[in-house]
Design a protein around this motif. Structure first.
Motif, mmCIF file in Angstrom:
data_model
loop_
_atom_site.group_PDB
_atom_site.id
_atom_site.type_symbol
_atom_site.label_atom_id
_atom_site.label_comp_id
_atom_site.label_asym_id
_atom_site.label_seq_id
_atom_site.Cartn_x
_atom_site.Cartn_y
_atom_site.Cartn_z
ATOM 1 N N VAL A 22 2.145 1.000 1.413
ATOM 2 C CA VAL A 22 3.248 1.270 2.327
ATOM 3 C C VAL A 22 3.139 0.345 3.536
ATOM 4 N N TRP B 224 13.801 15.057 -0.443
ATOM 5 C CA TRP B 224 13.305 15.567 0.833
ATOM 6 C C TRP B 224 14.282 16.561 1.459
ATOM 7 N N GLU C 167 4.331 11.883 -6.004
ATOM 8 C CA GLU C 167 4.282 10.519 -5.505
ATOM 9 C C GLU C 167 5.659 9.948 -5.211
ATOM 10 N N ASP D 54 7.857 3.957 0.935
ATOM 11 C CA ASP D 54 7.300 2.612 0.786
ATOM 12 C C ASP D 54 7.426 1.812 2.084
ATOM 13 N N ASN E 223 -2.495 8.692 3.907
ATOM 14 C CA ASN E 223 -2.945 8.617 2.519
ATOM 15 C C ASN E 223 -1.938 7.953 1.585
ATOM 16 N N CYS E 224 -0.766 7.587 2.101
ATOM 17 C CA CYS E 224 0.221 6.913 1.267
ATOM 18 C C CYS E 224 -0.265 5.500 0.948
ATOM 19 N N PHE F 197 -0.836 12.974 5.615
ATOM 20 C CA PHE F 197 -0.026 12.572 4.468
ATOM 21 C C PHE F 197 0.326 11.091 4.541
ATOM 22 N N LEU F 198 0.789 10.636 5.706
ATOM 23 C CA LEU F 198 1.220 9.242 5.841
ATOM 24 C C LEU F 198 0.031 8.277 5.819
ATOM 25 N N ARG G 244 12.306 3.595 -0.692
ATOM 26 C CA ARG G 244 12.033 4.900 -0.098
ATOM 27 C C ARG G 244 11.733 4.739 1.405
ATOM 28 N N GLN H 52 6.677 9.866 -1.585
ATOM 29 C CA GLN H 52 5.965 9.030 -0.634
ATOM 30 C C GLN H 52 6.834 7.835 -0.252
#
Length: 531
Positions: free
Chosen positions: A292, A341, A263, A268, A288-289, A285-286, A213, A266
């Motif tokens: 990654v 997306w 999820e 990787d 809290n991923c 958002f990024l 991803r 999100q």
């Protein structure tokens, strides 16, 4: 067992991860948790030297003979100052010397407490990097501590190498050794083009091709760099706001994230190219991923840990990086991640363009972009103007997002209009930004190609969107700078055509002729009730 001081344990772990194998340690009580850790870890040979003046040069002798970085650890107070001659020598000879100084808690500096001096930056200017660590009490402070140590340890080996200073405040009690294991710490590796010219291609190929991803995030970029993005977007997810997007379709990222995503959407791997990102939701958002990797492409190879998960910094220009990704893109196949997306973006675009809106800033900006001629270039003010343009614009936006300050947006638009005098320039700006910078119109270079959409709600409307601020009785007058000013007299003083609108009909009627006026520049003042 190790010290119970978290900043000391983070430092010890990262010194090991960066391959520091030799340390010169000087006596003292405040630095004893650091010395204990260095001696206990089993990965470092420690050399006791009592005199700090000698210890610094002893470390230089080790470093140059072994051609490797060497740490030297001292206690608080004047002990640090005794390293200054050795640090200066290391600075001018590019020797990798890592000065680690224990310090008293910041609240006790200059309070007539023992062995307390202003240690932070005490070795400047003969130092490559100087950091003072926090004593972490939460996750964000822990991240900050990790990042500062990464910055310093990277700097000791860059551009030929040199000395760095890591200052470590330590509160009492000092002699508690109850931590069984060192923490597993994130390392941030900087890849300088002068050292490794193939790092860009190697890292991007390795990380993108093995990722399930991959996500390319574009911060603000010059318009001329965006020509190859469409090739990448077919096979890789590219999130880009209007200061990095010249395509017809907007990307309503905030709306997608507000609706909630699972999820599987999100990333990787995150490749981050360019400057500041407008959307706070995207950054949140990024950050809290989980699990990654984040790779920053940066001209200066400086650590910008925007998403709090940075693993690599590669020194390269944005256009060089984009060209490299284009060459990799041919080996990629768009998967479910990209499709999910793209579907979400299309759905969000349909929703925001069709949703009914009352007369408001949002309605006015959406209507403006529906009617804005394609050959008009757009400059935005910060805050509400750029956020709404991100949502509705069908073209690239010029905006001052380096610092994101209120000043200078109108002056920038005026300068832009003078530079492209045969092209119309539309400036979308809020009232506080406009009146703050109204002297931008007091400019003998101003021609007839500037069009200003002034969104006037008599104050800083964005302050009404900050949860909790409504509890302050001082919000509107003192924080949001409420006012009753109009731009009519400003336009009269500077010989701009003036139009105004108080409802949808007046706005549409004014807009019909707004971009067709040829004699002089013009301003349309859109009055909106702040509620």
């Amino acid at each position: 067992m190790y010290s119970n001081k978290e900043n000391v344990n983070i430092l010890t772990s990262l010194l090991i991860d960066f391959g520091i194998k030799k340390a010169v340690v000087c006596p003292g009580s405040r630095n004893s948790p650091i010395v204990h850790n260095l001696c206990s870890c089993g990965r470092m040979k420690c050399y006791p030297v009592t005199d700090e003046r000698s210890a610094g040069f002893f470390a230089i002798g080790l470093a140059e003979a072994l051609n490797m970085p060497v740490a030297v650890c001292v206690t608080s107070g004047s002990a640090l100052l005794n390293l200054a001659p050795a640090v200066a020598e290391a600075y001018y000879r590019n020797i990798q010397l890592i000065v680690v100084s224990a310090d008293r808690p910041i609240q006790w500096i200059s309070q007539s407490d023992g062995q307390t001096i202003r240690q932070q930056s005490a070795l400047e200017p003969n130092i490559r990097k100087s950091v003072s660590l926090p004593e972490p009490t939460n996750a964000e402070e822990r991240w900050f501590c990790n990042r500062l140590i990464n910055e310093a340890l990277n700097e000791t080996r860059r551009h030929g190498g040199g000395p760095v200073h890591i200052n470590v405040p330590i509160s009492e009690p000092l002699f508690v050794y109850t931590t069984p294991f060192l923490p597993c710490e994130r390392t941030i590796m900087i890849h300088d083009s002068t050292i490794n010219r193939t790092a860009l291609e190697t890292i991007l190929k390795e990380e993108i091709l093995k990722a399930d991803r991959p996500m390319l995030v574009l911060g603000q970029l010059p318009k001329y760099m965006l020509g190859n993005i469409e090739t990448i977007e077919k096979v890789c997810l590219v999130l880009r706001e209007r200061p990095a997007n010249n395509s017809l379709q907007p990307q309503p990222i905030d709306q997608i994230l507000s609706a909630g995503i699972d999820e599987s959407m999100q990333p990787d791997v995150i490749i981050y190219i360019g400057g500041t990102i407008v959307s706070k939701q995207l950054k949140r958002f990024l950050r809290n991923c989980s699990n990654v990797k984040s790779i920053l492409i940066d001209d200066r190879a400086e650590i910008r840990d925007t998403f709090m998960n940075l693993s690599h910094v590669v020194e390269a220009s944005p256009d060089e990086a984009l060209d490299t990704i284009v060459s990799i893109a041919g080996k990629l196949k768009p998967g479910k991640f990209v499709k999910s997306w793209h579907d979400a973006i299309r759905q969000a675009c349909q929703t925001i363009m069709q949703q009914p809106l009352d007369y408001s800033y949002e309605w006015a900006v959406r209507e403006l972009f529906k009617q804005l001629p394609r050959n008009v270039e757009t400059v935005c003010g910060n805050s509400t103007a750029i956020r709404l343009a991100n949502k509705y614009s069908d073209r690239y936006i010029f905006v001052n997002r380096g610092v994101n300050g209120i000043e200078g947006s109108l002056s920038t638009a005026v300068g832009h209009s003078v530079a492209v005098k045969h092209t119309q320039v539309c400036c979308i700006i809020g009232d506080l930004s406009f009146f703050y910078d109204q002297n931008a119109l007091w400019n003998q270079n101003l021609g007839n190609n500037l069009r200003i959409i002034l969104l006037n709600n008599h104050g800083g409307g964005i302050f009404r969107q900050l949860p909790g601020l409504e509890q302050s009785p001082f919000r509107d007058k003192f924080i949001a700078a409420a006012h009753v000013t109009s731009a009519r007299e400003v336009c009269c003083a500077h010989k701009l055509e003036y139009l105004e609108a108080h409802n949808k009909t007046e706005f549409n009627n004014a807009l019909e002729s707004f971009f067709n006026r040829k004699e002089r520049s013009a301003l349309l003042e859109v009055f909106i009730e702040i509620e």
